[in-house]
Write an enzyme that holds these catalytic residues in place. Structure first.
Site, mmCIF file in Angstrom:
data_model
loop_
_atom_site.group_PDB
_atom_site.id
_atom_site.type_symbol
_atom_site.label_atom_id
_atom_site.label_comp_id
_atom_site.label_asym_id
_atom_site.label_seq_id
_atom_site.Cartn_x
_atom_site.Cartn_y
_atom_site.Cartn_z
ATOM 1 N N ASP A 5 -6.226 -10.464 8.416
ATOM 2 C CA ASP A 5 -6.255 -9.597 7.195
ATOM 3 C C ASP A 5 -6.981 -8.258 7.297
ATOM 4 O O ASP A 5 -8.120 -8.423 7.997
ATOM 5 C CB ASP A 5 -6.772 -10.465 5.798
ATOM 6 C CG ASP A 5 -6.498 -9.749 4.578
ATOM 7 O OD1 ASP A 5 -6.292 -8.728 4.308
ATOM 8 O OD2 ASP A 5 -6.511 -10.773 3.753
ATOM 9 N N PHE A 8 -7.551 -4.895 2.988
ATOM 10 C CA PHE A 8 -7.297 -3.666 2.128
ATOM 11 C C PHE A 8 -7.223 -4.124 0.385
ATOM 12 O O PHE A 8 -7.881 -3.512 -0.312
ATOM 13 C CB PHE A 8 -5.911 -2.995 2.346
ATOM 14 C CG PHE A 8 -5.642 -1.806 1.527
ATOM 15 C CD1 PHE A 8 -6.434 -1.040 1.109
ATOM 16 C CD2 PHE A 8 -4.319 -1.534 1.229
ATOM 17 C CE1 PHE A 8 -6.081 0.088 0.116
ATOM 18 C CE2 PHE A 8 -3.720 -0.931 0.380
ATOM 19 C CZ PHE A 8 -4.524 0.302 -0.090
ATOM 20 N N GLY A 10 -6.810 -7.738 -0.027
ATOM 21 C CA GLY A 10 -7.117 -9.195 0.294
ATOM 22 C C GLY A 10 -8.704 -9.433 0.106
ATOM 23 O O GLY A 10 -9.509 -8.306 0.051
ATOM 24 N N TYR A 117 7.683 0.838 -0.065
ATOM 25 C CA TYR A 117 7.758 -0.494 0.039
ATOM 26 C C TYR A 117 9.024 -1.060 0.201
ATOM 27 O O TYR A 117 9.457 -2.078 0.867
ATOM 28 C CB TYR A 117 7.152 -0.827 -1.083
ATOM 29 C CG TYR A 117 7.037 -2.510 -1.496
ATOM 30 C CD1 TYR A 117 5.873 -3.015 -0.868
ATOM 31 C CD2 TYR A 117 7.771 -3.446 -2.235
ATOM 32 C CE1 TYR A 117 5.675 -4.437 -0.908
ATOM 33 C CE2 TYR A 117 7.524 -4.664 -2.223
ATOM 34 C CZ TYR A 117 6.501 -5.100 -1.603
ATOM 35 O OH TYR A 117 6.214 -6.439 -1.760
ATOM 36 N N LYS A 121 10.412 -2.782 3.476
ATOM 37 C CA LYS A 121 10.941 -4.040 3.685
ATOM 38 C C LYS A 121 12.166 -4.478 4.074
ATOM 39 O O LYS A 121 12.545 -5.336 4.673
ATOM 40 C CB LYS A 121 10.734 -4.898 1.973
ATOM 41 C CG LYS A 121 9.124 -5.096 1.777
ATOM 42 C CD LYS A 121 8.452 -6.096 2.465
ATOM 43 C CE LYS A 121 7.062 -6.401 1.899
ATOM 44 N NZ LYS A 121 6.475 -7.602 2.629
ATOM 45 N N ARG A 158 -0.674 -5.440 -11.208
ATOM 46 C CA ARG A 158 0.568 -6.067 -11.544
ATOM 47 C C ARG A 158 0.722 -6.782 -13.052
ATOM 48 O O ARG A 158 -0.417 -7.035 -13.587
ATOM 49 C CB ARG A 158 1.360 -6.787 -10.578
ATOM 50 C CG ARG A 158 2.082 -6.211 -9.370
ATOM 51 C CD ARG A 158 2.224 -7.215 -8.319
ATOM 52 N NE ARG A 158 1.179 -7.648 -7.537
ATOM 53 C CZ ARG A 158 1.514 -8.633 -6.821
ATOM 54 N NH1 ARG A 158 2.627 -9.038 -6.474
ATOM 55 N NH2 ARG A 158 0.149 -8.939 -6.186
HETATM 56 N N1 UDP Z 1 4.163 -3.133 -16.459
HETATM 57 C C1 UDP Z 1 3.691 -3.126 -17.736
HETATM 58 N N2 UDP Z 1 2.408 -2.904 -17.714
HETATM 59 C C2 UDP Z 1 1.413 -3.228 -17.046
HETATM 60 C C3 UDP Z 1 1.725 -3.367 -15.563
HETATM 61 C C4 UDP Z 1 3.250 -3.158 -15.534
HETATM 62 O O1 UDP Z 1 4.423 -2.896 -18.971
HETATM 63 O O2 UDP Z 1 0.051 -3.062 -17.279
HETATM 64 C C5 UDP Z 1 5.739 -3.180 -16.185
HETATM 65 C C6 UDP Z 1 6.362 -2.397 -15.103
HETATM 66 O O3 UDP Z 1 6.561 -1.222 -15.601
HETATM 67 C C7 UDP Z 1 7.262 -3.337 -14.704
HETATM 68 C C8 UDP Z 1 7.046 -4.639 -15.036
HETATM 69 O O4 UDP Z 1 5.942 -4.908 -15.804
HETATM 70 O O5 UDP Z 1 8.379 -3.000 -15.669
HETATM 71 C C9 UDP Z 1 6.715 -5.455 -13.462
HETATM 72 O O6 UDP Z 1 5.500 -4.704 -13.014
HETATM 73 P P1 UDP Z 1 4.823 -5.060 -11.616
HETATM 74 O O7 UDP Z 1 4.071 -4.038 -11.268
HETATM 75 O O8 UDP Z 1 4.055 -6.506 -12.160
HETATM 76 O O9 UDP Z 1 6.010 -5.556 -10.664
HETATM 77 P P2 UDP Z 1 7.361 -4.799 -10.273
HETATM 78 O O10 UDP Z 1 7.582 -3.635 -10.876
HETATM 79 O O11 UDP Z 1 6.825 -4.553 -8.786
HETATM 80 O O12 UDP Z 1 8.318 -5.729 -10.489
#
Ligand code: UDP
Length: 287
Positions: A5, A8, A10, A117, A121, A158
């Site tokens: 790890d 960054f 973790g 990203y 990937k 997230r």
């Molecule tokens: N999102 C949100 N409020 C937050 C964080 C994320 O509404 O505080 C929304 C974001 O715009 C997306 C969804 O939740 O539509 C999932 O976002 P996340 O960053 O968790 O993962 P990803 O977009 O990579 O699936």
């Protein structure tokens, strides 16, 4: 088990309970640099998965995905190890096919802010397949859909951790856009079970989707978190980030058929367990 790890995103605290185990070793190492080890299996999960973190240094994100995969595949080739690459539902981009099957090639913007990203990937998957076809490396590719659970960082960024932390602090819950976009959330122990089965199943390279097919809107998630935590938070709306996918749901029939796998933790139960963890994390009493 040797755990690499660069810390960054973790945290050593997440493996503190393993440090006294003589079969566990932790090494501060960044996968963009090669490393020589004697191993039978390699799980490559390197790369921040939260948009906030992977977009803070996008060039480094590409390097981690591409050079990290090359370095680990070189190692796998040299020591004849089996290698599993953590890929992502992001390879489907803003999908036009719903739910997403492994056969779908995706709808990805190659020049957007998520590309470091998504495309990183995708290239890691390409490298896996090419090392497999050209050099006979034994590979497994798992496409992971939104996963959550205890030991996420408070500042992960997230949606699940943001909403729970905001609810526990009685701060505004931040919905990006109108909250009608959907995601399908998988609890961490279900994910680990699926990944473990894929690594240890013969004759299947993948890619295989691992995720929970129960799909929710982001607004539904916000309301569920408020109700489960008994929070006084209000819901506020912030701008939708660029290229934010409108819908996401895995087709998991391949995992069911080949791995005998299905998720078993419902969202409500997983959210309760995660909220219990964040309560301890916020009060500094995580053990
Ligand atoms: N999102 C949100 N409020 C937050 C964080 C994320 O509404 O505080 C929304 C974001 O715009 C997306 C969804 O939740 O539509 C999932 O976002 P996340 O960053 O968790 O993962 P990803 O977009 O990579 O699936």
């Amino acid at each position: 088990m040797i755990c690499l790890d660069n810390f960054f995103t973790g945290s050593k605290n997440n493996v503190a309970h393993l440090l006294s185990n003589p079969s566990f070793e932790i090494v501060r190492h960044d996968l963009v640099h090669p490393i020589l080890l004697e191993v039978d299996q390699i799980y490559n999960f390197a790369c921040p998965a939260s948009p906030v973190h992977y977009q803070s240094n996008p060039v480094k994100t590409v390097k981690t995905n591409v050079m990290g995969a090359i370095n680990m595949l070189g190692l796998a080739k040299r020591v004849r190890a089996r290698m599993l690459q953590a890929s992502t539902s992001e390879v489907y981009g803003d999908p036009k096919e719903h739910p997403q099957k492994e056969s779908y090639w995706g709808h990805v913007n190659p020049i957007g802010t998520r590309s470091c990203y998504d495309e990183g990937k995708r290239l890691a998957e390409t490298l896996m397949m090419d090392y497999h076809r050209q050099n006979g490396v034994d590979i497994r590719i798992v496409r992971i859909f939104n996963t959550y659970g205890p030991r996420m960082a408070i500042d992960d960024g997230r949606v699940v951790s943001n909403f729970i932390v905001q609810a526990l602090r009685n701060q505004p819950i931040t919905i990006y856009g109108d909250g009608t976009q959907t995601r399908s959330f998988c609890y961490v122990s279900d994910l680990i079970d699926g990944v473990w089965r894929l690594m240890n199943t013969e004759g299947l390279t993948g890619p295989v989707n691992i995720g929970n097919p129960n799909e929710f809107t982001i607004r539904e998630l916000a309301e569920m978190v408020i109700s489960l935590t008994g929070s006084h938070s209000e819901i506020v709306r912030l701008p939708l980030p660029q290229d934010d996918p409108t819908q996401r749901q895995p087709d998991i029939s391949l995992a069911a058929q080949k791995l005998g796998w299905a998720p078993c933790v419902p969202l409500k139960e997983g959210l309760v367990r995660t909220a219990e963890y964040f309560e301890k994390a916020l009060s500094g009493t995580v053990t």
